[in-house]
Motif scaffolding. Structure first.
Motif, PDB file in Angstrom:
ATOM      1  N   ALA A 150       0.815  -1.217   0.000  1.00 53.92           N
ATOM      2  CA  ALA A 150       0.000   0.000   0.000  1.00 53.92           C
ATOM      3  C   ALA A 150       0.846   1.263   0.000  1.00 53.92           C
ATOM      4  N   ASP A 151       1.966   1.250   0.689  1.00 52.56           N
ATOM      5  CA  ASP A 151       2.831   2.432   0.769  1.00 52.56           C
ATOM      6  C   ASP A 151       4.122   2.275  -0.028  1.00 52.56           C
ATOM      7  N   PRO A 186       6.303   2.654  -3.243  1.00 55.71           N
ATOM      8  CA  PRO A 186       6.301   3.418  -4.496  1.00 55.71           C
ATOM      9  C   PRO A 186       6.576   2.559  -5.734  1.00 55.71           C
ATOM     10  N   ARG A 194     -11.969  -2.545  -5.038  1.00 52.47           N
ATOM     11  CA  ARG A 194     -11.167  -1.321  -5.054  1.00 52.47           C
ATOM     12  C   ARG A 194     -10.484  -1.185  -3.700  1.00 52.47           C
ATOM     13  N   LEU A 239      -6.953   0.690  -3.398  1.00 49.34           N
ATOM     14  CA  LEU A 239      -6.055   1.849  -3.390  1.00 49.34           C
ATOM     15  C   LEU A 239      -6.427   2.757  -4.548  1.00 49.34           C
ATOM     16  N   GLN A 240      -6.340   4.037  -4.335  1.00 56.96           N
ATOM     17  CA  GLN A 240      -6.625   4.991  -5.405  1.00 56.96           C
ATOM     18  C   GLN A 240      -5.391   5.315  -6.238  1.00 56.96           C
ATOM     19  N   SER A 241      -4.207   4.991  -5.713  1.00 54.20           N
ATOM     20  CA  SER A 241      -2.956   5.455  -6.312  1.00 54.20           C
ATOM     21  C   SER A 241      -2.444   4.628  -7.491  1.00 54.20           C
ATOM     22  N   VAL A 242      -3.006   3.442  -7.722  1.00 58.50           N
ATOM     23  CA  VAL A 242      -2.510   2.578  -8.797  1.00 58.50           C
ATOM     24  C   VAL A 242      -3.672   1.973  -9.575  1.00 58.50           C
ATOM     25  N   HIS A 292      -6.104  -0.851 -11.122  1.00 55.75           N
ATOM     26  CA  HIS A 292      -6.633  -2.114 -10.602  1.00 55.75           C
ATOM     27  C   HIS A 292      -7.018  -3.008 -11.778  1.00 55.75           C
TER      28      HIS A 292
END
Length: 168
Positions: free
Chosen positions: A129-130, A132, A142, A144-147, A149
């Motif tokens: 999750a954290d 990079p 769904r 995480l919003q950062s990558v 899916h």
């Protein structure tokens, strides 16, 4: 043979999440595009690949630091190691591939796809999750919003994503 190092993508996830099954189905999806795929399975516990009593096993047990078995269709190599090798170190063993998929190496600096199934992890957060280096999440919800899916069975979608990401 290609002269550049192929991209390395580590498929990670909690135990029992389906990493092996996903890789097993992603390989043909990538191969359908004419790509040559190599895989590396990370084993933190050590392993015995050769069969006890066979000639190559006997050579290794006798003290050979490298033992190779070769036929017209396969080559097997067992070699002593003095440390846990990074996948990039191992790519020299297969220079003609387009992409390397690893299973494991969750703490490596390589780009990662995480198989995330909250129903088998007591709803824990994704491992990466954290991180990079997380490229995408393979999941049925769904998280995480950062990558990006992808669904657990979207092998073609993941293949297309990797091909575009690495310009293969």
């Amino acid at each position: 043979m290609t002269s550049k190092t192929p991209p390395i993508v580590s498929v990670v996830g909690y135990s029992g999440s389906g990493k092996t099954t996903f890789i097993e189905k992603l390989i043909p999806a990538l191969s359908n595009y004419g790509l040559k795929v190599a895989t590396i399975k990370h084993d933190v516990h050590g392993f015995e690949m050769d069969k006890p009593g066979k000639d190559s096993w006997r050579h290794k047990k006798a003290g050979a630091v490298v033992s190779v078995i070769s036929s017209a269709s396969k080559i097997g190599l067992v070699m002593d190691a003095d440390h846990d090798h990074d996948p990039k170190d191992l790519t020299r063993l297969f220079p003609s591939v387009n992409i390397v998929l690893t299973e494991g190496y969750k703490n490596s600096p390589h780009l990662k796809l995480e198989i995330f199934r909250p129903e088998i992890t007591a709803n824990k957060a994704p491992l990466c999750a954290d991180d990079p280096t997380l490229l995408a999440l393979i999941t049925n919800q769904r998280a995480l919003q950062s990558v990006p899916h992808f669904g657990l069975n979207d092998f073609d979608g993941v293949a297309d994503f990797l091909i575009n990401h690495f310009k293969l």
